[in-house]
Write an enzyme that holds these catalytic residues in place. Structure first.
Site, short mmCIF file in Angstrom:
data_model
loop_
_atom_site.label_atom_id
_atom_site.label_comp_id
_atom_site.label_asym_id
_atom_site.label_seq_id
_atom_site.Cartn_x
_atom_site.Cartn_y
_atom_site.Cartn_z
CG ASN A 92 30.37 -11.28 2.79
OD1 ASN A 92 30.07 -11.23 3.98
ND2 ASN A 92 30.98 -10.28 2.17
CB ALA A 140 25.85 -7.92 10.37
CG HIS A 196 30.12 -10.45 13.11
ND1 HIS A 196 31.35 -10.99 12.86
CD2 HIS A 196 29.92 -9.50 12.15
CE1 HIS A 196 31.88 -10.38 11.79
NE2 HIS A 196 31.03 -9.49 11.35
N PRO A 200 23.14 -9.85 4.30
CG PRO A 200 22.96 -9.51 6.60
CD PRO A 200 23.20 -10.59 5.58
CG ASN A 201 22.99 -4.21 5.43
OD1 ASN A 201 21.94 -3.62 5.16
ND2 ASN A 201 23.24 -4.69 6.63
NE ARG A 235 27.29 -2.25 4.45
CZ ARG A 235 27.54 -3.45 4.91
NH1 ARG A 235 27.73 -4.45 4.07
NH2 ARG A 235 27.60 -3.67 6.20
NE ARG A 267 32.25 -4.23 11.78
CZ ARG A 267 30.99 -4.02 11.36
NH1 ARG A 267 30.32 -4.98 10.78
NH2 ARG A 267 30.42 -2.85 11.50
CG ASP A 309 22.94 -24.90 14.66
OD1 ASP A 309 24.12 -25.10 15.00
OD2 ASP A 309 22.03 -24.66 15.48
CD GLU A 314 33.74 -16.58 8.09
OE1 GLU A 314 34.15 -17.65 8.60
OE2 GLU A 314 33.55 -15.55 8.74
CE1 TYR A 336 32.35 -4.14 4.50
CE2 TYR A 336 30.92 -2.25 4.79
CZ TYR A 336 31.47 -3.41 5.28
OH TYR A 336 31.15 -3.86 6.53
NE ARG A 342 35.03 -3.01 9.51
CZ ARG A 342 33.85 -3.12 8.91
NH1 ARG A 342 33.60 -4.15 8.12
NH2 ARG A 342 32.91 -2.22 9.11
CG HIS A 353 34.06 -11.58 6.22
ND1 HIS A 353 32.72 -11.39 6.44
CD2 HIS A 353 34.41 -12.72 6.85
CE1 HIS A 353 32.27 -12.39 7.20
NE2 HIS A 353 33.27 -13.21 7.44
CG LEU A 354 33.66 -7.42 0.21
CD1 LEU A 354 32.36 -6.65 0.22
CD2 LEU A 354 34.29 -7.40 -1.16
CB SER A 355 36.19 -5.12 5.69
OG SER A 355 35.28 -5.85 6.49
C1 DQA Z 1 31.45 -8.01 5.88
C2 DQA Z 1 31.97 -7.72 7.30
C3 DQA Z 1 30.84 -7.76 8.31
O1 DQA Z 1 31.34 -7.47 9.61
C4 DQA Z 1 29.80 -6.71 7.96
O2 DQA Z 1 28.72 -6.77 8.86
C5 DQA Z 1 29.34 -6.83 6.56
C6 DQA Z 1 30.33 -7.06 5.51
C7 DQA Z 1 32.56 -7.86 4.83
O3 DQA Z 1 32.36 -8.34 3.71
O4 DQA Z 1 33.60 -7.25 5.09
O5 DQA Z 1 28.16 -6.63 6.25
O6 DQA Z 1 30.96 -9.34 5.84
#
Ligand code: DQA
Length: 146
Positions: free
Chosen positions: A74, A77, A80, A10-11, A18, A111, A87, A98, A23, A107, A100-102
């Site tokens: 990735n 959210a 978390h 998502p997002n 964003r 997270r 599952d 897994e 990011y 943070r 994550h960009l950040s």
């Molecule tokens: C994220 C980190 C997550 O906490 C956040 O909700 C995202 C992006 C990252 O790529 O840093 O949507 O997965």
């Protein structure tokens, strides 16, 4: 050729506009192009998908079994919050990295916990788009026939 699914949650379709202070300016399309170039170099085949919906992500993970040799995920959210995604990953028994960009550990405290981490081969975070390329390199090495 070894096929890998690159799955974004998502997002992440909004990358580029964003929260650029978190990011960066890289778009999802940029990331997908970086992955395609890395895949060509690593002799992998990649397919990229993105969904804002938990159930769609679960369906894509289920469908990956038998089609892909591994997944770069990735989950945004849902990382978390989603026991269902955890599952799904455990059920398909595919290596998942897994990404994550950040740096999620630097943070907000909500997270810091990942439901994905216990069922993932490894976690890469805080390195921006490069994390996806590193994940592909790790999978290429793990999955190479030699
Ligand atoms: C994220 C980190 C997550 O906490 C956040 O909700 C995202 C992006 C990252 O790529 O840093 O949507 O997965």
């Amino acid at each position: 050729m070894t096929s890998i699914l690159i799955l974004n949650g998502p997002n992440l379709n909004l990358l580029g506009t964003r929260q650029p202070e978190v990011y960066g300016a890289t778009t999802l399309e940029d990331i997908e192009q970086m992955c395609a170039s890395a895949a060509a170099r690593l002799q992998l085949e990649v397919t990229c998908a993105q969904s804002n919906h938990e159930g769609n992500l679960i369906d894509l993970i289920h469908a990956a079994k038998g089609t892909y040799a591994g997944i770069v995920l990735n989950a945004g959210a849902y990382t978390h919050t989603s026991i269902a995604l955890m599952d799904a990953i455990a059920s398909v028994e595919l290596p998942v990295i897994e990404v994550h960009l950040s740096n999620i550990h630097a943070r907000e405290s909500f997270r810091h916990h990942s439901y994905i981490a216990p069922v993932a081969l490894g976690q890469i975070c805080g390195l921006g788009a490069q994390g996806y390329v590193l994940a592909l390199e790790a999978l290429a090495q793990r999955l190479s026939p030699s």
